[in-house]
Enzyme design. Structure first.
Site, PDB file in Angstrom:
ATOM      1  N   LYS A  73     -33.899  11.381 139.190  1.00 17.92           N
ATOM      2  CA  LYS A  73     -33.143  10.388 140.041  1.00 17.92           C
ATOM      3  C   LYS A  73     -32.457  10.646 141.388  1.00 17.92           C
ATOM      4  O   LYS A  73     -32.413  10.113 142.390  1.00 17.92           O
ATOM      5  CB  LYS A  73     -32.139   9.849 139.110  1.00 17.92           C
ATOM      6  CG  LYS A  73     -32.126   8.527 138.708  1.00 17.92           C
ATOM      7  CD  LYS A  73     -31.213   8.030 137.795  1.00 17.92           C
ATOM      8  CE  LYS A  73     -30.896   6.505 137.711  1.00 17.92           C
ATOM      9  NZ  LYS A  73     -30.270   5.850 136.855  1.00 17.92           N
ATOM     10  N   ALA A 134     -17.382   7.754 137.722  1.00 17.67           N
ATOM     11  CA  ALA A 134     -17.947   8.158 138.699  1.00 17.67           C
ATOM     12  C   ALA A 134     -19.139   8.873 138.619  1.00 17.67           C
ATOM     13  O   ALA A 134     -19.669   9.603 139.418  1.00 17.67           O
ATOM     14  CB  ALA A 134     -16.995   9.060 139.457  1.00 17.67           C
ATOM     15  N   GLY A 136     -23.511   8.262 137.294  1.00 15.14           N
ATOM     16  CA  GLY A 136     -24.579   7.636 137.757  1.00 15.14           C
ATOM     17  C   GLY A 136     -24.194   6.262 137.255  1.00 15.14           C
ATOM     18  O   GLY A 136     -24.700   5.284 138.746  1.00 15.14           O
ATOM     19  N   ALA A 137     -24.212   5.781 136.360  1.00 14.95           N
ATOM     20  CA  ALA A 137     -23.930   4.270 136.166  1.00 14.95           C
ATOM     21  C   ALA A 137     -22.679   3.808 137.095  1.00 14.95           C
ATOM     22  O   ALA A 137     -22.787   2.442 137.850  1.00 14.95           O
ATOM     23  CB  ALA A 137     -23.691   4.107 134.824  1.00 14.95           C
TER      24      ALA A 137
HETATM   25  P1  NAD Z   1     -22.331  10.391 133.681  1.00  9.46           P
HETATM   26  O1  NAD Z   1     -22.404  11.705 132.839  1.00  9.46           O
HETATM   27  O2  NAD Z   1     -23.079  10.432 134.895  1.00  9.46           O
HETATM   28  O3  NAD Z   1     -20.830   9.979 133.851  1.00  9.46           O
HETATM   29  C1  NAD Z   1     -20.037  10.268 133.170  1.00  9.46           C
HETATM   30  C2  NAD Z   1     -18.767   9.564 133.432  1.00  9.46           C
HETATM   31  O4  NAD Z   1     -17.993   9.568 132.362  1.00  9.46           O
HETATM   32  C3  NAD Z   1     -17.646  10.331 134.399  1.00  9.46           C
HETATM   33  O5  NAD Z   1     -17.195   9.372 135.190  1.00  9.46           O
HETATM   34  C4  NAD Z   1     -16.837  11.159 133.658  1.00  9.46           C
HETATM   35  O6  NAD Z   1     -15.758  11.317 134.383  1.00  9.46           O
HETATM   36  C5  NAD Z   1     -16.628  10.188 132.418  1.00  9.46           C
HETATM   37  N1  NAD Z   1     -16.285  10.722 131.043  1.00  9.46           N
HETATM   38  C6  NAD Z   1     -16.949  11.606 130.380  1.00  9.46           C
HETATM   39  N2  NAD Z   1     -15.964  11.656 129.228  1.00  9.46           N
HETATM   40  C7  NAD Z   1     -14.870  11.120 129.448  1.00  9.46           C
HETATM   41  C8  NAD Z   1     -13.774  10.876 128.400  1.00  9.46           C
HETATM   42  N3  NAD Z   1     -13.825  11.288 127.348  1.00  9.46           N
HETATM   43  N4  NAD Z   1     -12.680  10.160 129.103  1.00  9.46           N
HETATM   44  C9  NAD Z   1     -12.955   9.509 130.218  1.00  9.46           C
HETATM   45  N5  NAD Z   1     -14.080   9.330 131.097  1.00  9.46           N
HETATM   46  C10 NAD Z   1     -15.058  10.282 130.809  1.00  9.46           C
HETATM   47  O7  NAD Z   1     -23.142   9.304 132.838  1.00  9.46           O
HETATM   48  P2  NAD Z   1     -23.674   8.052 133.063  1.00  9.46           P
HETATM   49  O8  NAD Z   1     -25.315   8.363 133.359  1.00  9.46           O
HETATM   50  O9  NAD Z   1     -23.292   7.487 134.253  1.00  9.46           O
HETATM   51  O10 NAD Z   1     -23.805   7.410 131.910  1.00  9.46           O
HETATM   52  C11 NAD Z   1     -22.566   6.812 131.549  1.00  9.46           C
HETATM   53  C12 NAD Z   1     -22.630   5.673 130.485  1.00  9.46           C
HETATM   54  O11 NAD Z   1     -23.259   4.456 131.081  1.00  9.46           O
HETATM   55  C13 NAD Z   1     -23.602   6.168 129.211  1.00  9.46           C
HETATM   56  O12 NAD Z   1     -23.050   5.609 127.826  1.00  9.46           O
HETATM   57  C14 NAD Z   1     -24.963   5.463 129.389  1.00  9.46           C
HETATM   58  O13 NAD Z   1     -25.747   5.275 128.218  1.00  9.46           O
HETATM   59  C15 NAD Z   1     -24.425   4.294 129.914  1.00  9.46           C
HETATM   60  N6  NAD Z   1     -25.652   3.509 130.988  1.00  9.46           N
HETATM   61  C16 NAD Z   1     -25.730   2.374 130.728  1.00  9.46           C
HETATM   62  C17 NAD Z   1     -26.821   1.789 131.590  1.00  9.46           C
HETATM   63  C18 NAD Z   1     -27.154   0.218 131.568  1.00  9.46           C
HETATM   64  O14 NAD Z   1     -28.178  -0.157 132.055  1.00  9.46           O
HETATM   65  N7  NAD Z   1     -26.297  -0.457 130.483  1.00  9.46           N
HETATM   66  C19 NAD Z   1     -27.271   2.526 132.932  1.00  9.46           C
HETATM   67  C20 NAD Z   1     -27.131   4.011 132.777  1.00  9.46           C
HETATM   68  C21 NAD Z   1     -26.082   4.356 132.052  1.00  9.46           C
END
Ligand code: NAD
Length: 290
Positions: A73, A134, A136-137
């Protein structure tokens, strides 16, 4: 499927690794079948080492488009001809459209989130939103919300490896959109309480609430919420995270991440086929509630 595939059938791909668990092939193939569209959607296990070859291969074969997930991505942009403004600002692409050999990268996650809000009659345009995350999502939602006309965005994140990206997101939003964004440390609970208090919507865009962080939430307790606040979560497994359970107990309208997932697919589907995904049908057959 055997009866449906002919010499005319067009291919739509999905590249990432790992990818076999993805629900996207089911979603798109069901939608093609429902609308009688002559496309087939297939997943391919592709790492960054094979990415350039995969892009060239899809282009040579005239594949109409494809989805992109991790780890491709954030890397695929350099192999494409154009990027949408959101993909450019996010530094990520989840959808590629091939227009007669010209490849354009889009990111539809944020579009998906904004459409899911609309589907729930939630209108955040011109209003203030507080969001945690901050990654991906979170980046996709923050950038799209700002591009779509959210007036003010208060972003909270831990001071972890995502902090720099959080700073970059806020800088991009302030420089490239009309939205005013401010970054805060999630540990600063006084600011968190104050920013949520005058927000229309509060969003969790981290994996907190999902395994292995199931049962946890990004706010200390229910006193940070009020009944008029809209609360959303990107997590959809479980359907109701601890945050949404607490929000519901306070009386807040709330939304899980299933709608974002459905509508990010719908947006890509429309870019490839020019047709609207049959949303109500998809909700029914995929058991989607948000
Ligand atoms: P990522 O690993 O890119 O981002 C992680 C984020 O979580 C960062 O901002 C980090 O600082 C924060 N974080 C991690 N542990 C933490 C904690 N204990 N306390 C506070 N902040 C914390 O992950 P991502 O790809 O952005 O995914 C995040 C969530 O979004 C996942 O649960 C994923 O399943 C979900 N998601 C949903 C969709 C959808 O379509 N609904 C799409 C993508 C991701």
């Amino acid at each position: 499927m055997a009866e449906r595939i002919t010499g005319h059938t067009e291919l739509i791909g999905l590249i990432a690794t790992p990818i076999r668990h993805s629900k996207s092939p089911t979603m798109h193939n069901e939608a093609f079948a429902k609308l009688g569209l002559d496309y087939a959607y297939l997943a391919f296990e592709v790492g960054n080492e094979q990415l350039e070859d995969a892009v060239k291969g899809f282009k040579a074969l005239g594949v109409r488009g494809w989805n992109v997930s991790m780890p491709n991505k954030t890397v695929i942009g350099k192999y494409l001809d154009h990027l949408s403004p959101a993909a450019e600002l996010c530094g990520a692409v989840n959808t590629v459209v091939n227009d007669h050999g010209v490849l354009t990268g889009h990111i539809t996650d944020g579009i998906g989130y904004m459409r899911a809000l609309k589907d729930n009659n939630i209108d955040v345009i011109g209003k203030k939103m507080t969001i945690v995350g901050a990654g991906g999502a979170a980046t996709a939602i923050e950038i799209q919300a700002a591009l779509d006309g959210v007036k003010e965005l208060s972003v909270f994140n831990r001071k972890d490896e995502f902090w720099e990206r959080a700073q970059q997101n806020v800088k991009n939003i302030n420089e490239k959109t009309n939205c005013k964004a401010t970054l805060y440390d999630l540990a600063d609970t006084e600011s968190l309480r104050r920013e949520i208090a005058d927000s229309y919507l509060f969003a969790n865009a981290t994996g907190v609430g999902m395994k292995p962080l199931e049962g946890q939430m990004v706010i200390p307790d229910a006193s940070f919420l009020r009944p008029e606040l809209i609360v959303t979560d990107v997590v959809y497994m479980p359907e109701k995270t601890k945050l949404l359970e607490v929000a519901e107990s306070v009386g807040c309208k709330n939304m899980n991440g299933m709608g974002m997932m459905l509508y990010q697919g719908a947006a890509a589907f429309e870019m490839w086929t020019g047709k609207e995904m049959p949303i109500e049908y998809m909700k029914e057959i995929l058991n989607i509630h948000f």
